[in-house]
Write an enzyme that holds these catalytic residues in place. Structure first.
Site, PDB file in Angstrom:
ATOM      1  N   GLY A  65     -28.519  -2.665  11.188  1.00  0.00           N
ATOM      2  CA  GLY A  65     -27.718  -3.357  12.163  1.00  0.00           C
ATOM      3  C   GLY A  65     -27.418  -5.319  12.022  1.00  0.00           C
ATOM      4  N   CYS A  66     -26.817  -5.389  12.803  1.00  0.00           N
ATOM      5  CA  CYS A  66     -25.986  -6.914  13.177  1.00  0.00           C
ATOM      6  C   CYS A  66     -27.486  -7.802  14.111  1.00  0.00           C
ATOM      7  CB  CYS A  66     -24.929  -7.174  14.167  1.00  0.00           C
ATOM      8  SG  CYS A  66     -24.545  -6.706  15.587  1.00  0.00           S
ATOM      9  N   TYR A  67     -28.304  -7.009  14.815  1.00  0.00           N
ATOM     10  CA  TYR A  67     -28.610  -7.491  15.487  1.00  0.00           C
ATOM     11  C   TYR A  67     -30.283  -7.894  14.728  1.00  0.00           C
ATOM     12  CZ  TYR A  67     -26.530  -8.415  20.250  1.00  0.00           C
ATOM     13  OH  TYR A  67     -25.327  -8.570  20.863  1.00  0.00           O
TER      14      TYR A  67
END
EC number: 1.2.1.38
Length: 312
Positions: free
Chosen positions: A122-124
């Site tokens: 995921g990005c975070y």
């Protein structure tokens, strides 16, 4: 001459799928596409999977699980089953799946290369794990450290409905969300950063299309006794010295979230007060680059044994 490997993107019409498809044009692969009128036809999708060497899933979690079952059925039927790269959250902590963050450890690229099932990060979590995991591995941050993560992302990370809301006239300038403290990325962060407790994670969305900053405040006296701000910088620099995608940069007083929009790299920094009592670790990246499709291209290149280059 060996034939180019075939890649099928299941869900190529979505934001991440379109980005991955565009980036795949720079790799020596052949993209297998389904007629747009049949993209949701299970038979057409199975036929495409059977033709592919690698299937990239850009689908919601439940749809990804269904797609994986389709691939597994191919093997049960005695047909060729392709490798899978999944971009959803469905398999990021699942047994039998390799986590697709090549910089996670020295052995991770080899693990991804050999894997038949890889989960794209995921990005975070990409930013958070990049900052936390080296400190835990080095022993300066205990696994039970009270971690707090703040982050801001461009609105393209929220999917079609958020994009429409942000781009309409009068769209919100800043949106704090996930205040039930149960964001879907938390299990992934906790697992791959090797944390014993769930971090306090407060994400937000800004009124800009793409870009991201993940920040983690640190009370230095809670780290291993004697740890300095310079120690944190050195640990991060040593971990990523050989990476083409992750760079440890000089601390700055201000950071613009969308400075890396359209790029596949990530910048890490250690900011601190004059006395060295408190620090803030930051990761800056493009939520659709290193935070999604850029990472996918890294993983695809490893899984197929081709050169990824680097998006700038």
């Amino acid at each position: 001459m060996m034939a180019e490997p075939v890649v099928f993107i299941d869900g190529e019409a979505g934001t991440t799928g379109l980005e991955i498809r565009e980036r795949l044009l720079s790799l020596p692969v052949r993209i297998y596409s389904v007629d747009p009128a049949r993209r949701k036809d299970p038979q057409a999708r199975v036929e495409a999977m059977a033709e592919a060497d690698l299937v990239v899933l850009c689908l919601p979690d439940d749809a990804s699980r269904e797609a994986v079952a389709m691939v597994e059925q191919l093997a049960t039927d005695g047909r060729k089953a392709p490798k899978i790269l999944d971009a959803s959250t469905a398999f990021r902590t699942a047994p039998g799946w390799v986590y697709g963050f090549p910089e996670l450890s020295e052995d991770q690229p080899e693990a991804i290369m050999r894997a038949n099932r890889v989960s794209n990060p995921g990005c975070y979590p990409t930013g958070a794990i990049a900052l936390l995991r080296p400190l835990v591995d080095a022993g300066v941050m205990a696994p039970d450290f009270p971690v707090t993560i703040n982050a801001i992302s461009g609105y393209t990370g929220g999917g079609r409905s958020m994009i429409e809301e942000q781009e309409r006239e009068g769209g919100p300038a800043f949106l704090l969300y996930g205040l039930n403290l149960a964001h879907k990325h938390l299990p992934e962060i906790r697992s791959h950063a090797l944390l014993e407790h769930r971090p306090v994670f407060v994400p937000s969305v800004g009124h800009f299309p793409r870009g991201m900053i993940v920040s983690i405040p640190i009370h230095m006296n809670l780290l291993e006794k004697g740890t300095t701000v310079e120690d944190l910088r050195v640990i991060l620099e040593k971990r990523y010295v050989a990476s083409s995608f992750v760079t440890v940069c000089k601390a700055e007083n201000t950071l613009v979230a969308d400075a890396l929009a359209g790029q596949d790299g990530m910048e890490l920094r250690v900011h601190a007060d004059h006395e060295g009592r408190n620090a803030v670790l930051t990761a800056r990246l493009d939520n659709l680059g290193k935070g999604a499709s850029g990472a996918a291209i890294q993983n695809i290149a490893l899984m197929l044994g081709v050169s990824p280059g680097r998006g700038e």
